[in-house]
Design an enzyme around this catalytic site. Structure first.
Site, mmCIF file in Angstrom:
data_model
loop_
_atom_site.group_PDB
_atom_site.id
_atom_site.type_symbol
_atom_site.label_atom_id
_atom_site.label_comp_id
_atom_site.label_asym_id
_atom_site.label_seq_id
_atom_site.Cartn_x
_atom_site.Cartn_y
_atom_site.Cartn_z
ATOM 1 N N LYS A 107 0.862 -1.182 0.000
ATOM 2 C CA LYS A 107 0.000 0.000 0.000
ATOM 3 C C LYS A 107 0.892 1.223 0.000
ATOM 4 C CE LYS A 107 -4.474 0.728 0.152
ATOM 5 N NZ LYS A 107 -5.502 -0.238 -0.282
HETATM 6 N N1 GLU Z 1 -7.207 -0.125 -3.496
HETATM 7 C C1 GLU Z 1 -7.920 -1.328 -3.788
HETATM 8 C C2 GLU Z 1 -7.975 -2.214 -2.560
HETATM 9 O O1 GLU Z 1 -7.819 -1.758 -1.457
HETATM 10 C C3 GLU Z 1 -7.397 -2.049 -5.027
HETATM 11 C C4 GLU Z 1 -5.994 -2.525 -4.965
HETATM 12 C C5 GLU Z 1 -5.451 -3.082 -6.274
HETATM 13 O O2 GLU Z 1 -6.214 -3.238 -7.205
HETATM 14 O O3 GLU Z 1 -4.249 -3.354 -6.306
HETATM 15 O O4 GLU Z 1 -8.255 -3.391 -2.646
#
Ligand code: GLU
Length: 423
Positions: free
Chosen positions: A113
């Site tokens: 993240k």
């Molecule tokens: N931000 C989204 C999540 O928390 C998508 C993450 C992604 O597609 O890598 O799942």
């Protein structure tokens, strides 16, 4: 963005919330001490300074983070958020959740993240672009299609992904589409990616209603958050026959017992950016909205919305966690005692990363799928994952939350055992 007031201080650290669920599941799995120690820590945490010249010619130095929680199963995968509330603890928790999420739906990614501490609402497009490009350059050493693949998250979108892709590609001296997912369709994005998280929420909600023997038709749905996830989940739930009786964003909540006109709400937000002043129902606060009498509650905004303070007053029969970490660990037991069926975030909102995986595969193949193919494969993964989790709840006599963590930890731990320890 804090949506509910009066959250007890001991409940706001999302990393601790994540860790207490992890510890409980690890204990039930009888995870050996070595693996337990490995999986309790992020692999890598990068903190960067992002100097940017603002429109008034002043230089501001923003702070950015990128955390790789675990990459045993594949490239680190996870979104980037822009928010004044971003902290390293939050990014660590979100990176861990991405690890467990990819494992629950069994896609070959690890978890990451990123976040930049900034308030995009007060920034111009030019400033946003510069923050995005400089942040990308600062974390470039740990990015790559086989290393770490970002995606959208809170306050980031397809345009931000396009800037990341371009910045990375300029440095690589060739176009690298699989460096990021959630891109515009025109430059390698996948059909169906924009709706994927909300669609996944709808699919598992349908499964939960069936599992509990409850009718889909007319099931009353309350949605907190009207961004990409909340607005799509609301629209798709209504499309399959449920009745969305309340929606909200950070400015207001709207309640209409006979069902919200979602098209009108979306049109209002397209025009005004926020729900404020939308006339399609009675107004209510976000905290009152969470406590409405309904069959399905979809918290699709931020972390720490359902706490031990308001959990005793929740009346929903099913909670489908569209956001990451909307329920604190302290609220878990209260909801369980009340018989609320919680579809945990790492399953409920996994549709987004699942179609991100499809996008990455399509970019690498250089061959693009039809919308039907994307939706069919997403449905298969969401329904099968729901069944896998239900299987765990029955075999181990645990809640869906604990079952999700057990399933995920078991899958990640198995790969660690097979790979061994590099010394
Ligand atoms: N931000 C989204 C999540 O928390 C998508 C993450 C992604 O597609 O890598 O799942």
């Amino acid at each position: 963005m804090t949506l509910t007031k009066d959250i007890p201080l001991d409940e706001v650290n999302p990393f601790e919330s994540m860790m207490s669920r992890f510890d409980h599941a690890a204990e039930l799995l009888d995870l050996d001490r070595g693996l337990y120690a490995i999986l309790r820590k992020p692999e890598r945490q990068l903190i960067v300074s992002i100097p940017v010249k603002l429109d008034d010619d002043e230089i501001e130095v923003f702070t950015g983070y990128r955390v790789h929680y675990n990459t045993a199963r594949g490239p680190a995968k996870g979104g980037i958020r822009f928010s004044p509330d971003v902290t390293l603890e939050e990014v660590k928790a979100l990176a861990a959740w991405m690890t467990w999420k990819c494992a629950v739906v069994n896609i070959p990614f690890g978890g990451a993240k990123g976040g930049v501490v900034c308030d995009p609402r007060g920034m111009s497009q030019r400033e946003l672009e510069h923050v995005t490009r400089r942040y990308t350059a600062e974390i470039m050493a740990i990015l790559g299609p086989d290393t770490d693949v970002p995606a959208p998250d809170v306050n980031t979108n397809e345009q931000v992904m396009a800037w990341i892709m371009d910045t990375y590609s300029q440095h690589a001296r060739h176009t690298v589409t699989p460096i990021v997912t959630g891109k515009p369709i025109e430059m390698g994005g996948s059909l169906g990616r924009r709706d994927a998280t909300g669609r996944g929420c709808m699919l598992v909600t349908l499964e939960a209603l069936r599992h509990l023997g409850m009718p889909v038709e007319g099931a009353r749905v309350v949605v907190q958050g009207f961004g990409n996830v909340g607005s799509t989940a609301a629209r798709l739930c209504a499309q399959v026959g449920m009745k969305v009786i309340a929606i909200s964003d950070h400015t207001t909540g709207i309640y209409d017992e006979s069902g919200i006109d979602l098209e009108a709400a979306r049109a209002h937000v397209r025009e005004n950016k926020v729900l404020e002043d939308f006339r399609g129902g009675d107004r209510l606060s976000n905290s009152d909205l969470l406590e409405l009498d309904c069959e399905v509650l979809i918290p699709a905004a931020m972390e720490n919305q359902i706490t031990r303070q308001n959990a005793p007053r929740i009346q929903a029969r099913i909670i489908c966690e569209g956001a990451n970490g909307p329920t604190t660990a302290n609220a878990d037991g209260i909801l369980e005692d009340k018989g609320v069926f919680v579809i945990p975030d790492i399953l409920a909102n996994a549709g987004g990363v699942t179609v991100s995986y499809f996008e990455w595969v399509q970019n690498r193949e250089g061959y693009y799928w039809s919308l039907e193919r994307v939706e069919k494969r997403l449905k298969k993964i969401m329904v099968n994952s729901f069944k896998d989790v239900m299987g765990y709840t029955e075999t181990h006599g645990v809640s869906p939350r604990t079952a999700c963590y057990m399933l995920a930890i078991d899958r990640v731990a198995t790969v660690h055992r097979l790979r061994g320890l590099y010394a």
